[in-house]
Design an enzyme around this catalytic site. Structure first.
Site, short mmCIF file in Angstrom:
data_model
loop_
_atom_site.label_atom_id
_atom_site.label_comp_id
_atom_site.label_asym_id
_atom_site.label_seq_id
_atom_site.Cartn_x
_atom_site.Cartn_y
_atom_site.Cartn_z
N ARG A 203 88.06 -17.97 22.70
CA ARG A 203 86.83 -17.86 23.47
C ARG A 203 86.19 -16.50 23.20
NH1 ARG A 203 86.66 -17.20 30.03
NH2 ARG A 203 86.53 -15.01 29.44
N TYR B 202 80.22 -10.79 32.74
CA TYR B 202 81.50 -11.50 32.86
C TYR B 202 82.29 -11.52 31.55
CZ TYR B 202 84.88 -15.12 32.68
OH TYR B 202 86.04 -15.77 32.45
N ASP C 162 82.24 -19.12 27.62
CA ASP C 162 82.14 -19.39 29.06
C ASP C 162 80.84 -18.78 29.59
OD1 ASP C 162 82.51 -19.76 31.76
OD2 ASP C 162 84.51 -18.85 31.84
N HIS D 170 79.91 -19.08 32.65
CA HIS D 170 80.24 -18.72 34.04
C HIS D 170 79.10 -19.08 34.99
CE1 HIS D 170 83.17 -16.43 36.60
NE2 HIS D 170 83.97 -16.96 35.66
N GLU E 211 81.58 -23.74 28.25
CA GLU E 211 82.17 -23.90 29.58
C GLU E 211 81.20 -23.47 30.69
OE1 GLU E 211 85.79 -21.64 29.90
OE2 GLU E 211 85.63 -21.57 32.09
N GLU F 94 86.91 -25.50 36.70
CA GLU F 94 87.94 -24.58 37.18
C GLU F 94 87.88 -24.32 38.68
OE1 GLU F 94 86.99 -21.22 34.59
OE2 GLU F 94 86.29 -20.13 36.35
N ARG G 15 88.33 -29.05 33.42
CA ARG G 15 89.10 -27.81 33.44
C ARG G 15 89.87 -27.58 34.74
NH1 ARG G 15 89.43 -23.81 30.83
NH2 ARG G 15 88.56 -22.39 32.37
N GLU H 254 93.81 -22.96 28.34
CA GLU H 254 93.41 -21.54 28.29
C GLU H 254 94.65 -20.69 28.56
OE1 GLU H 254 91.02 -20.30 31.63
OE2 GLU H 254 90.01 -18.78 30.42
N TRP I 228 78.07 -15.47 40.11
CA TRP I 228 78.94 -14.62 39.27
C TRP I 228 79.79 -15.47 38.40
CZ3 TRP I 228 84.29 -14.09 38.63
CH2 TRP I 228 84.63 -13.11 37.65
C1 GCO Z 1 88.11 -18.59 33.08
C2 GCO Z 1 87.53 -18.23 34.41
C3 GCO Z 1 88.07 -16.98 35.03
C4 GCO Z 1 87.64 -16.88 36.49
C5 GCO Z 1 88.72 -16.26 37.31
C6 GCO Z 1 88.31 -16.14 38.76
O1 GCO Z 1 87.46 -19.32 32.37
O2 GCO Z 1 89.23 -18.18 32.81
O3 GCO Z 1 86.15 -18.30 34.40
O4 GCO Z 1 87.66 -15.86 34.33
O5 GCO Z 1 86.48 -16.14 36.60
O6 GCO Z 1 89.86 -17.05 37.18
O7 GCO Z 1 89.39 -15.81 39.57
MG MG Z 2 85.74 -20.02 33.23
#
Ligand code: GCO
Ligand code: MG
Length: 405
Positions: free
Chosen positions: A147, A159, A212, A214, A238, A264, A285, A341, A405
């Site tokens: 990634r 991020y 990602d 995010h 992602e 996630e 995920r 991951e 975020w």
């Molecule tokens: C990822 C996630 C993490 C989350 C984190 C929050 O793809 O691994 O986005 O970076 O931000 O697990 O606690």
């Molecule tokens: Mg993520």
């Protein structure tokens, strides 16, 4: 086999983890991961006050009934706090059943679909050059999939970029309140394609690349990004948009062939139902720790498989080695597993506290054959690493508007 005690530990061996230990009258115990990054103590209270008293005296073998009791039996269903608490209990019960049968948990699920678990690592950097150097090192270490996240000029602490080794996954305990980061969609969209263009120029098309977002984009912005990134052949994009409104993904899907992944922060199958049934995504995920444990993950995998959707569980360092082991048993079993991951565990401090059955070899995780989940937790060693209050960052636009975020 009766449950005689449930112990809940909160420790910080490098970062905060919440660990559940279920003890039985047969002397067998099971371990579960109840870590919810930045909201740890809410899960602890839920377990101590609202779960533990109800389970003492119950038969530890009744995994399904106990799961239903905690989910269906509680009027207030779903939510990350509830489902993380249920997940830890469920994992610990599978651990117990495996130990009682003298079999690894994946054997109880139906045995192996594969010998090893393909993973993707993370490459980050302050600029494109640094990120690509990192990618090169991971390729040399044997990673087949990586990634890419990169700091964006003009945006502070974006991020996944390890700005001053902060604002990423690290503990924020030196700051009493959530750190704030600046976000600007236009700057991001103008910058990120260059990262993937240069990555392909330097390393060719063989290495699998991921990214990602995010959840920072709207559906039409995500669709545009997907289209721009198509020539760079990503394994998946992602969290391109938030998914409370699942049909957001319909709009992304209609405009681009980039494979889409999300899930996630989902905690039940209901968070993914429309996404899966409509085939708006390619990878789900969800992971055992935040989705209610092994019991529902098995159902989610089967449900997703009907719609050509494959499993790509969340695997950040804020899931404990117990949660990673639970994912590994599911991954070895699930016919529709795709990728995990995995960026490693946090060094010697963590390894003093948790002994886990996972080793990384040539871009794949190997799972040692041990009864149950195969993890051990040293309560004595953990004692000296006391909980430290810590938060994930928040994002704001340049004018101060709060953003995802
Ligand atoms: C990822 C996630 C993490 C989350 C984190 C929050 O793809 O691994 O986005 O970076 O931000 O697990 O606690
Ligand atoms: Mg993520």
């Amino acid at each position: 086999m009766k449950i005689v005690d449930i112990k809940i530990y909160v420790n910080c061996p490098g970062r905060n983890f919440v660990t559940v230990k279920i003890e039985t009258d047969k002397g067998i115990y099971g371990l579960g991961d109840a870590t919810l990054n930045g909201r740890e103590m809410a899960v602890v209270a839920y377990l101590e006050e609202h779960i533990k008293p109800c389970l003492i005296g119950k038969d530890a073998h009744q995994i399904e009934d106990i799961w239903q009791y905690l989910y269906r039996g509680c009027y207030w269903r779903k939510g990350p706090v509830t489902m993380t608490a249920i997940a830890a209990i469920d994992m610990a019960l599978w651990d117990i059943k495996g130990k009682a049968a003298d079999l690894p948990v994946y054997q109880l699920l139906g045995g192996k679909s594969r010998e090893k678990i393909k993973v993707y690592g993370h490459a980050n950097g302050k600029n494109i050059e640094e990120t690509l150097d990192h990618l090169g090192r991971l390729i040399d270490e044997g990673y087949k999939a990586v990634r890419l996240q990169c700091a964006i000029p003009g945006l502070e602490g974006t991020y996944g970029t390890l700005a001053d080794k902060k604002d990423y996954y690290e503990l924020q305990s030196d700051r009493p309140l959530p750190p704030e980061q600046i976000w600007d969609t236009n700057t991001y969209l103008n910058f990120v394609p260059e990262l993937f263009k240069k990555a392909r120029e330097k390393y060719g098309m063989d290495v699998q690349l991921l990214h990602d977002v995010h959840s920072r984009l709207t559906p039409i912005e995500a669709a545009r990004l997907g289209k721009i990134l198509e020539p760079y052949n990503l394994f998946f994009l992602e969290d391109s948009v938030t998914a409370e409104n699942q049909s957001g993904y319909k709009y992304v899907r209609e405009h681009t062939t980039i494979p889409l992944a999300v899930g996630e922060i989902f905690n039940t199958i209901w968070d993914a139902k429309e996404l899966i049934e409509n085939q708006w995504i390619d990878y789900i995920r969800m992971a055992a720790t935040h989705a209610g444990g092994i019991t529902p993950m098995r159902r989610i995998a089967d449900f997703a498989s009907l719609y050509h959707i494959r499993m790509a569980p969340h695997g950040p360092p804020d899931i404990s080695p117990i949660g990673h082991a639970a994912n590994a048993h599911l991954n070895i079993w699930a016919p529709n597993f795709a990728i995990q991951e995995f960026i490693g565990f946090g060094g010697t401090t963590l390894n003093n506290v948790f002994k886990h059955p996972l080793t990384l070899e040539d871009g794949h995780l190997l799972l040692q054959d041990k009864p149950g989940l195969g993890v051990d937790f040293d309560e004595k060693a953990a004692e000296k690493y006391t909980y430290k209050r810590s938060y994930l960052p928040v994002s704001r636009l340049k004018d101060g508007t709060l953003w995802n975020w």
